[in-house]
Scaffold this motif. Sequence first.
Motif, PDB file in Angstrom:
ATOM      1  N   GLY B  63      15.252  44.546 -20.089  1.00 46.68           N
ATOM      2  CA  GLY B  63      16.981  44.969 -20.371  1.00 46.68           C
ATOM      3  C   GLY B  63      17.735  44.039 -19.618  1.00 46.68           C
ATOM      4  O   GLY B  63      19.050  44.191 -20.064  1.00 46.68           O
ATOM      5  N   GLY B  64      17.484  43.273 -18.933  1.00 50.92           N
ATOM      6  CA  GLY B  64      18.315  42.332 -18.370  1.00 50.92           C
ATOM      7  C   GLY B  64      19.145  42.883 -17.066  1.00 50.92           C
ATOM      8  O   GLY B  64      19.480  44.107 -17.138  1.00 50.92           O
ATOM      9  N   GLY B  65      19.001  42.038 -16.046  1.00 60.89           N
ATOM     10  CA  GLY B  65      19.880  42.528 -14.848  1.00 60.89           C
ATOM     11  C   GLY B  65      21.265  41.886 -14.666  1.00 60.89           C
ATOM     12  O   GLY B  65      21.769  41.272 -15.560  1.00 60.89           O
ATOM     13  N   PHE B  66      21.825  42.373 -13.841  1.00 61.53           N
ATOM     14  CA  PHE B  66      23.098  41.772 -13.443  1.00 61.53           C
ATOM     15  C   PHE B  66      23.264  41.427 -12.101  1.00 61.53           C
ATOM     16  O   PHE B  66      24.342  41.643 -11.444  1.00 61.53           O
ATOM     17  CB  PHE B  66      24.416  42.819 -13.893  1.00 61.53           C
ATOM     18  N   GLY B  67      22.406  40.492 -11.587  1.00 55.75           N
ATOM     19  CA  GLY B  67      22.395  40.108 -10.333  1.00 55.75           C
ATOM     20  C   GLY B  67      23.766  39.289 -10.205  1.00 55.75           C
ATOM     21  O   GLY B  67      24.023  38.743 -11.157  1.00 55.75           O
ATOM     22  N   ASP B  68      24.379  39.294  -9.043  1.00 54.89           N
ATOM     23  CA  ASP B  68      25.328  38.363  -8.674  1.00 54.89           C
ATOM     24  C   ASP B  68      26.571  38.701  -9.403  1.00 54.89           C
ATOM     25  O   ASP B  68      27.550  38.082  -9.543  1.00 54.89           O
ATOM     26  CB  ASP B  68      24.982  36.885  -8.900  1.00 54.89           C
ATOM     27  N   ALA B  77      18.362  38.819 -23.395  1.00 54.39           N
ATOM     28  CA  ALA B  77      17.446  38.167 -24.667  1.00 54.39           C
ATOM     29  C   ALA B  77      15.970  38.586 -24.692  1.00 54.39           C
ATOM     30  O   ALA B  77      15.315  38.823 -25.711  1.00 54.39           O
ATOM     31  CB  ALA B  77      17.767  36.964 -24.776  1.00 54.39           C
ATOM     32  N   THR B  78      15.324  38.669 -23.555  1.00 58.36           N
ATOM     33  CA  THR B  78      13.870  38.722 -23.450  1.00 58.36           C
ATOM     34  C   THR B  78      13.336  40.147 -23.542  1.00 58.36           C
ATOM     35  O   THR B  78      12.151  40.303 -22.981  1.00 58.36           O
ATOM     36  CB  THR B  78      13.371  37.897 -22.215  1.00 58.36           C
ATOM     37  N   SER B  79      14.573  40.982 -23.723  1.00 57.10           N
ATOM     38  CA  SER B  79      13.795  42.246 -23.796  1.00 57.10           C
ATOM     39  C   SER B  79      13.120  42.712 -25.095  1.00 57.10           C
ATOM     40  O   SER B  79      12.666  43.837 -25.285  1.00 57.10           O
ATOM     41  CB  SER B  79      15.055  43.696 -23.392  1.00 57.10           C
TER      42      SER B  79
END
Lengths: 836, 292
Positions: B63-68, B77-79
């Motif tokens: 579901g996407g991370g929020f690094g930085d 998008a790739t989830s």
Amino acid sequence: MGRTYAEYVANPRRLAVVASAMALGLASAAISTAHATTNPQDLVLDGGPISATDSMSVQLEADLYLPRTTPAPAVVLAHGFGGSKESVATEAEYLVDRGFVVLAYSARGFGSSTGQISMNSPDFEIADASTLIDYLATQDAVTQDAPGDPRVGFAGGSYGGALSLMVAGYDDRVDAISADITWNDLQTSLFSQSVIDSNVTGVFKQLWSGLFFSAGLTTNDGQVTDCGRFAPDWCAAYSTAAADGVLTEQARLLMAQSSPASITNRISIPTLLGGGQSDSLFPLAQVNANAEQIAANNPNVKVVWHAGGHDGGVNESERLRELNAQWFQAHLASGPPIDDSFEVSLVEASAFGGQANAGVALLSRPTYPGLFGESQRAIQIAGPPQQVLAPAGGVPAAISSLPGAGGLAGLAGGLLALPLPNQSATFATEPLTESVQIIGSSTITVDIASETPTQNVTLFASLRIIGGTERPILPQGLVAPVLLENIGPTPTTVAIELPAIVADVAAGERLAVVVGTTDQAYRMPPGPAVYSIALATDNLTVPITPMSATASGMPVWLWPLIALIVSVLIAVLVLLLRPRNTKAAARSDLADVPIAVEGLAKHFKGGVHAVNDVTFQVPRGVVLGLLGPNGAGKTTTMRMVMGLIYPTGGNAYVFGQPVFPGAATLAHIGSFIEGPGFLPHLSGRENLRLYWEASGRESSDPKLDYVLDIAGLGSAIDRKVRTYSQGMRQRLGIAQAMLGMPDVLVLDEPTNGLDPPQIREMRQVLHDYAATGRTVVISSHLLSEVEQTCSHVVVMHHGALIAQGTVTELLAGRTGVRLEDVFMEIVGEGHEVVTS
Amino acid sequence: MSAPTLEYSRQGTLGIRVELIRQIKRRRTLVAFLLVIALPLIVVAAVKFGPSSDDGGGGGGDGGGFGDGNFDLVGLATSGGWNFALTMLLFSSGFLLVIIAAMFMGDTVASEASWSTLRYLLVAPVPRRRLLRTKAIVGLILTAIVLLTLVVASWAIGAIAFGTGPLASPFGGALTQAESAQRLSIVATYIAITLLFPAGLAFLMSVLTDVPLGAVGTAVVVVIVLNILDAIDALGTLRRFLPGDYGTAWVDALNPTIVWDQMAVGLAYNLMAFAILIGIAVLRFDRKDITS
């Protein structure tokens, strides 16, 4: 309720700018002066005494705005912390437009006003405000209730809001006030305690306090000092608190003096109180305290929980500015009455767009329910006892709000407010069976214990909403700080008031209470320590307050409806503006004449007379040549006959029916005008088929074999047209004109690009065509061409018709025997005539 | 003798089917479709084989991370197919789809003029308003089909590459498959609505000029300039009159509960702008001397 929420607090986009300066009003001056339309009078007024030992007056800079008609009631606008009279200019102009005299001033210690900041001390800032009322009492432009008592209201947000409340308590000449996002008790605001019925001083809100204090440090001469423009006693109080996290007795007294809580029981005038849902500095609990204390013996209190606040939130400045104006119109002037209903903005937050795009639904109810709702509902909550670590030095710390970062705060609540591992205990409900609207504070009771006895336990409790994924939403990034003393191995039961929020929790979502040990916005004990946290009861108590949607917001369906109505109106307008095509009546006397042209003229803009008063008829069954040199007006005439160009005079008729764009009678004509036109990406056959299907004559026979034979393209007919030579296109164009064998054939320069044998063949085709009783009109600048093909001729030159008749007639009695000679004779020498 | 009989029906001129055939075989139509199918393929290839795919950052299917602190769009998008289709819409809504809408609507009349076929249609005679009506409807149909192709192709390609995980927003809250389909449909429909402004503008330009590229280009440039203006905070409430202010309102369809307010305003804006632009185009074309 002045400028604060309006401009710099509630507008996330602008807040990005403000954040770096200071959220309480520094940056807005530059923005608002750009809007200035009225020129206020620039004043310097005497205020109260400089200090307890110096009775000289401070000098307050002020702007006096006068409305069109005076005398009028006055409104004094007080700015937010770090602002000045300029930061309320937009509010001032709004109120002036609504007919008020507006006095905007810079508080002592701000802008160019002299003096030192005493945080709305009764002896100083409030005394200043009274001198402003004294000044207004001397002004003819201000309505006077009694000698020395002008009709005056006070409005402001944050620092200015507290001033409005304080002056209402200290000076009975004030007639109405509006105070937004401000404190009730400065001490409980800055030392926050969410344990219900606790007498322990709360957790120091160090980040907000630091920002607050630093906004008062800037001196006019740019000097760096440790106290800036603060009065020494306030500077000392802050320094002790910031350095040691300790609240001295002297500071406690100072704060109490500067808190509206000390005088709320004296406020008996109409009071509009605004609270920001996105406000971790002066949260709704502070606004609620003001509301409940004032309402205890004042029936005229209106409370609004809007979607803005010191942390940003959603910009509702326009609605609130209008509400403000209506409030003063109702209570200072003779405006329509305004009800005291409780109004709440429900933010329908936008996941991707953040709050900039959020919609706000306005809810209301007649009475104010307080912080805990009209009633309460217990929702079962579960979770095992959990051990949490308070890390040494309080780092790493959770980030729930970003004081001063405005719009980013919402982001923090959404993204960053993840509980740190080992630092938080989570208790959650089952998925809700029905949706719940939470408006106010929920409460929960927990047991806290510590293996090693601890003096000072600091915790942060928050209510989160868990949707489909496990990533919880922390509404507005708000946490409830908890400070407990003397916690030992025996559990201590505490009831915690969770942050007041406004949120719709959908069925299927869960509520969770997270109790953590850190939050970077607050001062934390040096630690380290490990606590165990357990539920004391399995109930989460949420406030329930039935609200009704108000009609002040525009209902969603109204927009499409308006668009639909506007679109329909435009459609009707377009229909009405249809060009009137039937200026000319049908002519029964011309019913048998394939083409009749009467007085046809075309004058282009710029005075070029392309065609001038041309009249001729094309008899049935003839081949008629329209002859003339290039530029004679042949093509323009033909285009007018075909309805492509509007004549500026005269009419064209086809079988007695007047010609206009799209006239059905044009279907009698097959035409070839100024070269062929085909879709290059389709074959010749497809072009002919689609043209026929587009021509509205599909029900009749296109006579395709006949026209294909005339085109003579062989197998090339199935190749794309873009591969054709000029001559092939020319022949295909003539074939297209003959599709369905129309009654009249109009061909413009048909032999261009054809070789001599093809020209001869074409000539025969046209003869045969006319022999069937049909009519052919050919325009050409080639005299020999016309002579050999046509029985009749119309000669044009310089846009005028100069001769017409049969070829025989024209040749009769002339010296020459060729049409060319006749033509030369008619137009005279010196004209270029092309012959083949 | 009197006038010969005439077999002609106004309603039979330039029908939508005929115009669709005339337009659909054009190379630019093919290119538009290929583009919107190629876009998701390229993105999938970039994610699967690109250099960032093995750093473990946002490429995971969680579901996407929020690094930085950055919004990891590709990670999100790739989830799954739904999120992938949504991201493709996001990528293309600002520019690609605007160009495609402007192309289908801006080229349609001007290209007939440039091929000299316009005059032959008008003398057939196709009534002028009927011609515009058919042209506008076909332009809108083609734009809608391209948009639909983009969504369906992105979903299918995304589903093959990343599975059929439901729509997940970065703020939390995943939806069921049925909800995902509903939300994606709403987003796609709203984006289609926001294309009405460039479409209407391009159509007007198409009537005003005989140069197809000029009509398309003018419309695209105007939309871009208006979007730039929309980014200027100092314009304040003036920005409400710019189309870009409503371009991103579809994000409200991704909330736990859908917020319609902004989308309703956006719908109204685009609908009214379209009506006005088409209205001007019709009035202009009515009175125009066809000299092409």
